[in-house]
Motif scaffolding. Structure first.
Motif, short mmCIF file in Angstrom:
data_model
loop_
_atom_site.label_atom_id
_atom_site.label_comp_id
_atom_site.label_asym_id
_atom_site.label_seq_id
_atom_site.Cartn_x
_atom_site.Cartn_y
_atom_site.Cartn_z
N GLY A 107 -3.37 114.78 21.14
CA GLY A 107 -3.09 114.55 19.74
C GLY A 107 -1.91 113.61 19.59
N THR A 118 6.05 107.65 17.83
CA THR A 118 4.77 108.29 18.17
C THR A 118 5.05 109.53 19.00
OG1 THR A 118 3.56 106.20 18.15
CG2 THR A 118 2.58 108.01 19.38
N GLU A 170 -8.98 113.60 5.46
CA GLU A 170 -9.60 113.58 6.78
C GLU A 170 -10.51 112.36 6.91
OE1 GLU A 170 -11.49 117.34 7.65
OE2 GLU A 170 -10.06 118.41 6.37
N LYS A 210 -11.90 114.15 18.70
CA LYS A 210 -11.61 114.66 17.37
C LYS A 210 -10.63 115.83 17.44
CE LYS A 210 -15.91 113.32 15.09
NZ LYS A 210 -16.98 113.74 14.15
N GLU A 248 -11.37 112.57 13.10
CA GLU A 248 -10.81 111.64 14.08
C GLU A 248 -9.32 111.41 13.81
OE1 GLU A 248 -13.26 108.25 13.60
OE2 GLU A 248 -15.04 109.21 14.45
N ARG A 249 -8.96 111.42 12.54
CA ARG A 249 -7.55 111.34 12.16
C ARG A 249 -7.41 111.93 10.76
NH1 ARG A 249 -6.23 106.75 8.88
NH2 ARG A 249 -8.04 105.39 8.58
N HIS A 251 -4.36 112.59 7.32
CA HIS A 251 -3.02 112.44 6.71
C HIS A 251 -2.70 113.75 6.01
CE1 HIS A 251 0.42 110.39 4.91
NE2 HIS A 251 0.13 111.05 3.80
N GLU A 273 0.83 111.25 9.73
CA GLU A 273 -0.52 110.90 10.16
C GLU A 273 -0.76 111.54 11.51
OE1 GLU A 273 -3.89 107.81 9.63
OE2 GLU A 273 -2.31 108.46 8.29
N ILE A 274 -1.89 112.22 11.67
CA ILE A 274 -2.21 112.89 12.93
C ILE A 274 -3.57 112.38 13.40
CG2 ILE A 274 -2.44 115.11 14.10
CD1 ILE A 274 -0.83 116.39 11.89
N SER A 275 -3.64 111.99 14.66
CA SER A 275 -4.87 111.40 15.18
C SER A 275 -5.07 111.79 16.64
CB SER A 275 -4.82 109.87 15.04
OG SER A 275 -3.71 109.34 15.74
#
Length: 288
Positions: A107, A118, A170, A210, A248-249, A251, A273-275
């Motif tokens: 992640g 990051t 999402e 994912k 997939e990512r 906010h 933001e998480i991806s």
């Protein structure tokens, strides 16, 4: 064969001795400067130790073996490494040229307040109830954290932590969904486990590109207290207050800034933001 060894809190070179016995490997202590300096990396420790070294591990791209020796060992559990004996058996296979090595996802968290930064995580990131419990557990003595400290920190909060307004966007390819609800807990999972064995995301797969999102909406303290034991078996997904999805990512933003913890460590505050970084980490694991 050359192996670099990282010792987390509470571990020492004495813990390496069982692996050194009758081993042809040359052992190096600390992270190698480059990928040409070692053939593999062993980490003696738990999720926090792994979390702190993820940027270097991603850069080096060397196979990593986890020896579970921390207060929380959820990443090792996800790799089917539940004890020193499991890790020793897998390492002997690696030395013999019969490795089980896979490239798995990590992640990624990028704070909106500092988009140049990051942060990687290997297990689960979250905010709300679980972040508050992680913060409290980290203040406990290490011996207590390793003996159910997360649960001890979490239980009193089940009765008093208020819900908060959370907005999630999402993204999956070109499609996206937006929701905003009163939320008690939101977990963004790369693996199934966190909190030393809780299956918060029982369908998570760290090779699918994912994140699994588990969101527990507002409910009364008694209902939350009754739900708590079911998380260990993944049966909390049957509760109508729980929403589960994949992205997939995403906010995430909240009415007021809230802490985001990942792998039991503080990362940043919302919004963020998480991806997913697909195949970012190479791991040595037990056959599954």
């Amino acid at each position: 064969m050359r192996a670099a060894v990282i010792f987390g809190l509470g571990t020492s070179p004495a813990d390496l001795q069982p692996l050194q016995t009758a081993s042809p490997t040359k052992w190096l202590q600390g992270l190698p400067a480059s990928s040409s300096d070692a053939d593999a990396i062993l980490i003696f420790g738990g999720d926090g130790t792994i979390h702190r070294h993820l940027p270097a591990l991603v850069r080096l791209q060397l196979p990593v073996l986890i020896v579970p020796a921390g207060s929380g060992n959820d990443f090792a559990r996800a790799l089917n490494l539940r004890s020193m004996r499991d890790s020793m058996r897998v390492w002997r296979d690696f030395e013999a040229g019969k490795p089980s090595v896979s490239a798995i996802d990590l992640g990624v968290i990028v704070p909106s307040a500092a988009p140049e930064r990051t942060h990687y995580f290997c297990c689960v990131a979250g905010c709300g109830l679980d972040a508050a419990a992680a913060r409290r557990a980290n203040q406990m003595p290490r011996w207590l954290r390793g003996r159910g400290g997360y649960v001890l920190a979490l239980l009193p909060m089940l009765l008093k932590l208020p819900a908060f307004s959370m907005g999630l966007t999402e993204f999956n390819g070109k499609e996206h969904t937006e929701t905003e609800k009163l939320t008690l807990l939101a977990a963004f999972a790369n693996t199934q486990f966190y909190g030393d064995g809780m299956r918060i995301a029982p369908q998570a797969d760290f090779t699918d590109g994912k994140l699994d999102i588990c969101r527990i909406n507002t409910l009364n303290p008694f209902e939350l207290f009754c739900m708590f034991p079911t998380v260990y078996f993944g049966r909390h997904l049957l509760d109508p207050h729980v929403e589960y999805s994949r992205a997939e990512r995403l906010h995430v933003h909240t009415g007021t800034p809230l802490d985001i913890y990942a792998d039991g460590e503080f990362v940043c505050q919302t919004p963020a933001e998480i991806s997913v970084a697909s195949g970012a980490l190479r791991v040595i694991h037990a056959p599954r």
